[in-house]
Motif scaffolding. Structure first.
Motif, PDB file in Angstrom:
ATOM      1  N   LEU B 130       0.857  -1.196   0.000  1.00  0.00           N
ATOM      2  CA  LEU B 130       0.000   0.000   0.000  1.00  0.00           C
ATOM      3  C   LEU B 130       0.888   1.240   0.000  1.00  0.00           C
ATOM      4  O   LEU B 130       1.311   1.705   1.052  1.00  0.00           O
ATOM      5  CB  LEU B 130      -0.924  -0.023   1.226  1.00  0.00           C
ATOM      6  CG  LEU B 130      -1.782  -1.291   1.383  1.00  0.00           C
ATOM      7  CD1 LEU B 130      -2.488  -1.314   2.739  1.00  0.00           C
ATOM      8  CD2 LEU B 130      -2.801  -1.395   0.258  1.00  0.00           C
ATOM      9  N   ARG B 132       0.343   4.369  -0.635  1.00  0.00           N
ATOM     10  CA  ARG B 132      -0.173   5.627  -0.083  1.00  0.00           C
ATOM     11  C   ARG B 132      -1.556   5.408   0.521  1.00  0.00           C
ATOM     12  O   ARG B 132      -2.178   4.366   0.308  1.00  0.00           O
ATOM     13  CB  ARG B 132      -0.213   6.712  -1.159  1.00  0.00           C
ATOM     14  CG  ARG B 132      -1.129   6.415  -2.338  1.00  0.00           C
ATOM     15  CD  ARG B 132      -1.033   7.567  -3.326  1.00  0.00           C
ATOM     16  NE  ARG B 132      -1.556   7.271  -4.644  1.00  0.00           N
ATOM     17  CZ  ARG B 132      -2.796   7.544  -5.031  1.00  0.00           C
ATOM     18  NH1 ARG B 132      -3.653   8.088  -4.198  1.00  0.00           N
ATOM     19  NH2 ARG B 132      -3.178   7.276  -6.262  1.00  0.00           N
ATOM     20  N   TRP B 133      -2.042   6.419   1.234  1.00  0.00           N
ATOM     21  CA  TRP B 133      -3.343   6.300   1.875  1.00  0.00           C
ATOM     22  C   TRP B 133      -4.439   6.239   0.817  1.00  0.00           C
ATOM     23  O   TRP B 133      -4.352   6.883  -0.234  1.00  0.00           O
ATOM     24  CB  TRP B 133      -3.610   7.500   2.801  1.00  0.00           C
ATOM     25  CG  TRP B 133      -4.881   7.298   3.597  1.00  0.00           C
ATOM     26  CD1 TRP B 133      -5.010   6.698   4.806  1.00  0.00           C
ATOM     27  CD2 TRP B 133      -6.214   7.681   3.197  1.00  0.00           C
ATOM     28  NE1 TRP B 133      -6.318   6.665   5.196  1.00  0.00           N
ATOM     29  CE2 TRP B 133      -7.085   7.256   4.242  1.00  0.00           C
ATOM     30  CE3 TRP B 133      -6.760   8.312   2.068  1.00  0.00           C
ATOM     31  CZ2 TRP B 133      -8.470   7.463   4.180  1.00  0.00           C
ATOM     32  CZ3 TRP B 133      -8.146   8.515   2.009  1.00  0.00           C
ATOM     33  CH2 TRP B 133      -8.974   8.085   3.066  1.00  0.00           C
ATOM     34  N   SER B 134      -5.468   5.466   1.083  1.00  0.00           N
ATOM     35  CA  SER B 134      -6.645   5.466   0.219  1.00  0.00           C
ATOM     36  C   SER B 134      -7.859   5.127   1.077  1.00  0.00           C
ATOM     37  O   SER B 134      -7.720   4.542   2.156  1.00  0.00           O
ATOM     38  CB  SER B 134      -6.489   4.429  -0.892  1.00  0.00           C
ATOM     39  OG  SER B 134      -6.390   3.137  -0.326  1.00  0.00           O
ATOM     40  N   ARG B 135      -9.005   5.517   0.569  1.00  0.00           N
ATOM     41  CA  ARG B 135     -10.241   5.186   1.285  1.00  0.00           C
ATOM     42  C   ARG B 135     -10.422   3.671   1.389  1.00  0.00           C
ATOM     43  O   ARG B 135     -10.767   3.146   2.434  1.00  0.00           O
ATOM     44  CB  ARG B 135     -11.432   5.803   0.546  1.00  0.00           C
ATOM     45  CG  ARG B 135     -12.772   5.508   1.224  1.00  0.00           C
ATOM     46  CD  ARG B 135     -13.929   5.744   0.287  1.00  0.00           C
ATOM     47  NE  ARG B 135     -14.078   7.145  -0.088  1.00  0.00           N
ATOM     48  CZ  ARG B 135     -14.733   8.046   0.635  1.00  0.00           C
ATOM     49  NH1 ARG B 135     -15.290   7.702   1.762  1.00  0.00           N
ATOM     50  NH2 ARG B 135     -14.843   9.286   0.220  1.00  0.00           N
ATOM     51  N   PHE B 137      -8.405   1.215   1.604  1.00  0.00           N
ATOM     52  CA  PHE B 137      -7.576   0.427   2.514  1.00  0.00           C
ATOM     53  C   PHE B 137      -7.395   1.071   3.884  1.00  0.00           C
ATOM     54  O   PHE B 137      -6.465   0.725   4.605  1.00  0.00           O
ATOM     55  CB  PHE B 137      -6.235   0.110   1.844  1.00  0.00           C
ATOM     56  CG  PHE B 137      -6.409  -0.768   0.640  1.00  0.00           C
ATOM     57  CD1 PHE B 137      -6.616  -2.129   0.789  1.00  0.00           C
ATOM     58  CD2 PHE B 137      -6.426  -0.225  -0.639  1.00  0.00           C
ATOM     59  CE1 PHE B 137      -6.821  -2.941  -0.308  1.00  0.00           C
ATOM     60  CE2 PHE B 137      -6.630  -1.024  -1.751  1.00  0.00           C
ATOM     61  CZ  PHE B 137      -6.836  -2.389  -1.584  1.00  0.00           C
ATOM     62  N   ALA B 138      -8.303   1.986   4.243  1.00  0.00           N
ATOM     63  CA  ALA B 138      -8.256   2.573   5.585  1.00  0.00           C
ATOM     64  C   ALA B 138      -8.369   1.445   6.607  1.00  0.00           C
ATOM     65  O   ALA B 138      -9.278   0.613   6.544  1.00  0.00           O
ATOM     66  CB  ALA B 138      -9.395   3.579   5.749  1.00  0.00           C
ATOM     67  N   ASP B 142      -0.426  -2.719   5.618  1.00  0.00           N
ATOM     68  CA  ASP B 142       0.461  -3.027   4.499  1.00  0.00           C
ATOM     69  C   ASP B 142       0.954  -4.468   4.665  1.00  0.00           C
ATOM     70  O   ASP B 142       1.287  -4.889   5.769  1.00  0.00           O
ATOM     71  CB  ASP B 142       1.650  -2.048   4.538  1.00  0.00           C
ATOM     72  CG  ASP B 142       2.516  -2.144   3.299  1.00  0.00           C
ATOM     73  OD1 ASP B 142       2.059  -1.691   2.239  1.00  0.00           O
ATOM     74  OD2 ASP B 142       3.633  -2.672   3.402  1.00  0.00           O
ATOM     75  N   VAL B 161      -3.528   2.319  -5.893  1.00  0.00           N
ATOM     76  CA  VAL B 161      -3.398   2.519  -4.439  1.00  0.00           C
ATOM     77  C   VAL B 161      -2.928   1.249  -3.734  1.00  0.00           C
ATOM     78  O   VAL B 161      -2.611   1.279  -2.544  1.00  0.00           O
ATOM     79  CB  VAL B 161      -4.717   3.014  -3.794  1.00  0.00           C
ATOM     80  CG1 VAL B 161      -5.032   4.426  -4.251  1.00  0.00           C
ATOM     81  CG2 VAL B 161      -5.867   2.062  -4.081  1.00  0.00           C
ATOM     82  N   GLU B 175      -7.908   3.758  -7.234  1.00  0.00           N
ATOM     83  CA  GLU B 175      -8.896   4.695  -6.711  1.00  0.00           C
ATOM     84  C   GLU B 175      -8.663   5.991  -7.479  1.00  0.00           C
ATOM     85  O   GLU B 175      -7.609   6.605  -7.384  1.00  0.00           O
ATOM     86  CB  GLU B 175      -8.652   4.896  -5.202  1.00  0.00           C
ATOM     87  CG  GLU B 175      -9.848   5.414  -4.451  1.00  0.00           C
ATOM     88  CD  GLU B 175      -9.615   5.331  -2.938  1.00  0.00           C
ATOM     89  OE1 GLU B 175      -9.920   4.303  -2.337  1.00  0.00           O
ATOM     90  OE2 GLU B 175      -9.091   6.313  -2.392  1.00  0.00           O
ATOM     91  N   ASN B 199     -15.169  -0.116   3.566  1.00  0.00           N
ATOM     92  CA  ASN B 199     -14.538   1.175   3.257  1.00  0.00           C
ATOM     93  C   ASN B 199     -15.128   1.783   1.989  1.00  0.00           C
ATOM     94  O   ASN B 199     -15.371   2.988   1.919  1.00  0.00           O
ATOM     95  CB  ASN B 199     -13.021   0.995   3.076  1.00  0.00           C
ATOM     96  CG  ASN B 199     -12.309   0.734   4.387  1.00  0.00           C
ATOM     97  OD1 ASN B 199     -12.859   0.965   5.462  1.00  0.00           O
ATOM     98  ND2 ASN B 199     -11.085   0.243   4.305  1.00  0.00           N
TER      99      ASN B 199
END
Lengths: 251, 205
Positions: B130, B132-135, B137-138, B142, B161, B175, B199
């Motif tokens: 992962l 970077r942040w994404s909705r 995978f909140a 990782d 993402v 995403e 999510n």
């Protein structure tokens, strides 16, 4: 990294899990849905339901079992035993199976593999092969291991893959229920011959057997029943052991 | 919260429907493109061959675009993710939805790093990276494992993402605004898969 899969097999008869030694002398082991839930919590990667004595009349009972197991299970679920035609496959899939496993029906009617792969995708079609050593080769058996065919196992696995099978579930009849370890030469011979995953089955008795079949047998997945059912060894402990051995698993 | 699960004849939807129900979604199967107008979100599932997306013709595309114009999110699963790209070498004459750039291609039979033969299809539990942040995978760690079964994969794209590696690194999830897609099967990926579906549903209003 792709993990080696640990698969629990539920041999079901009349809605109850049973497990035989070399396909004979079955003894009761519990409620399929209850066992599947326990395995899910312990980290099993996949569940196979084998209705070992499935008959046409048992189709409805089987659908009931599949529904009960599938209800709370968000893992791949494969169903085999008595899948004779498209109707049986459709009934199992409609009840919640992601894959169906064909054995005798595939040998009797190889184009069935292709028809099911075209309808549901290859990922939904598993060809199960019951193999018995015959000198330096292996012969495929049908009908829960009671009838010999003239088919060489490696050659049949190749044909099944070419016809659209998505995976091979390979059971060593010589090792099944003996707890003396998987048949690694058999598994390696089939795994090297096909480009689809091979699930090794038959003979699991201790953790080291799994490490052997992933290394020497080049298996993509290993299936066991009684080693898990009677709580002799937990799925979690097995995976920790394999992880410690440097074998990639889902923890 | 009515979610349209588009059934275009590409495989069995029982498991997807069951997983969506488990995370509280109300799901219906639209009769045709016109039946999308009541959807708060749209899911394009799929297994098997990219050619099966041929059924998603101009009328479907317009109906999905119309939903996006009304802020209704789209999720593609497996072949549904591949469809978000320009197309696939598996069926070069069938255009994808084209939200993401690049063509999907067959996974390599040889692992480039080692030269070792590898099996295709890629079947089983593989790890997610992962970047970077994404909705989507909140709350997902990782390195989490998810369940894949596919022979073709999408290249890395601007909206990637999550990635996974099987011989090559490929897009495990995208995403891009209201459009999301996952190559793995969230309905078969245990608690991690259910979290991804949950999510996605937080973006459905």
């Amino acid at each position: 990294m792709l993990a080696k899969r640990i698969i629990a097999c539920l041999d079901v008869r009349d809605g109850q899990v049973v497990k035989g030694v070399k396909f004979e002398g079955l003894r009761a082991a519990g409620d399929p849905a209850e066992l599947a839930r326990r395995y899910d919590v312990e980290g099993i990667d996949e569940v196979v339901i084998l209705d070992v004595t499935a008959t046409l009349e048992a189709r409805q009972a089987r659908a009931h079992t599949i529904q009960a197991v599938a209800r709370e299970l968000f893992l791949p679920l494969c169903v085999g035993g008595g899948i004779r035609n498209e109707g049986d496959a459709a009934a199992a899939i409609d009840a919640g199976a992601d894959k169906v496993s064909l054995n005798s029906a595939a040998l009797a009617d190889p184009p069935l593999i292709t028809r099911l792969a075209e309808r549901y995708g290859s990922q939904a079609v598993v060809v199960a092969i019951d193999a018995k050593r015959d000198g330096d080769r292996w012969t495929a058996y049908t009908r829960s291991g009671s009838a010999s065919t003239a088919r060489d196992v490696v050659e049949w696995a190749r044909e099944a893959a070419a016809r659209g099978a998505g995976e091979i579930l390979l059971t060593s009849m010589d090792r099944d229920g003996t707890k003396s370890g998987f048949d690694c030469p058999l598994t390696a011979a089939v795994s090297d011959a096909v480009a689809i995953p091979v699930i090794a089955s038959g003979g699991a008795g201790e953790f080291a057997h799994f490490a052997e079949v992933f290394r020497a047998g080049r298996a993509d997945a290993a299936l066991a029943a009684s080693i898990f059912h009677f709580n002799t060894h937990g799925v979690t402990d097995l995976k920790q052991f394999l992880h410690g051995q440097g074998i990639p698993v889902r923890l | 919260m009515s979610i349209a699960l588009v059934d275009y004849g590409a495989g069995n939807l029982t498991s997807v429907r069951k997983a969506l129900a488990a995370v509280g979604a109300e799901v219906y199967t639209p009769d045709g493109p016109a039946d999308l107008t009541r959807a708060r979100g749209v899911i394009v599932p799929g297994v098997g061959h990219f050619g099966s997306t041929r059924t998603l013709d101009q009328a479907w595309r317009h109906a999905i675009l119309e939903r996006l114009d009304h802020n209704r999110p789209l999720l593609g699963i497996c072949v549904g993710l591949q469809w978000l790209f320009a197309g696939s070498t598996e069926a070069p004459d069938v255009p994808g939805f084209g939200v993401c750039q690049g063509m999907c291609d067959r996974l390599p039979d040889i692992e480039p790093a080692t030269g070792a033969r590898q099996k295709v299809p890629h079947v089983g539990w593989n790890t997610l990276a992962l970047p970077r942040w994404s909705r989507l995978f909140a709350g997902v760690a990782d390195g989490s494992h998810v369940y894949f079964t596919h022979s073709y994969a999408a290249p890395l794209a601007r909206g990637t993402v999550a990635t996974s590696t099987y011989g090559i690194e490929f897009t495990a999830a995208v995403e891009e605004g209201l459009v999301s897609g996952v190559q793995f099967h969230p309905e078969k990926s245990g608690q991690v898969g259910l979290q991804v579906l949950r999510n996605w549903l937080t973006g459905v209003t």
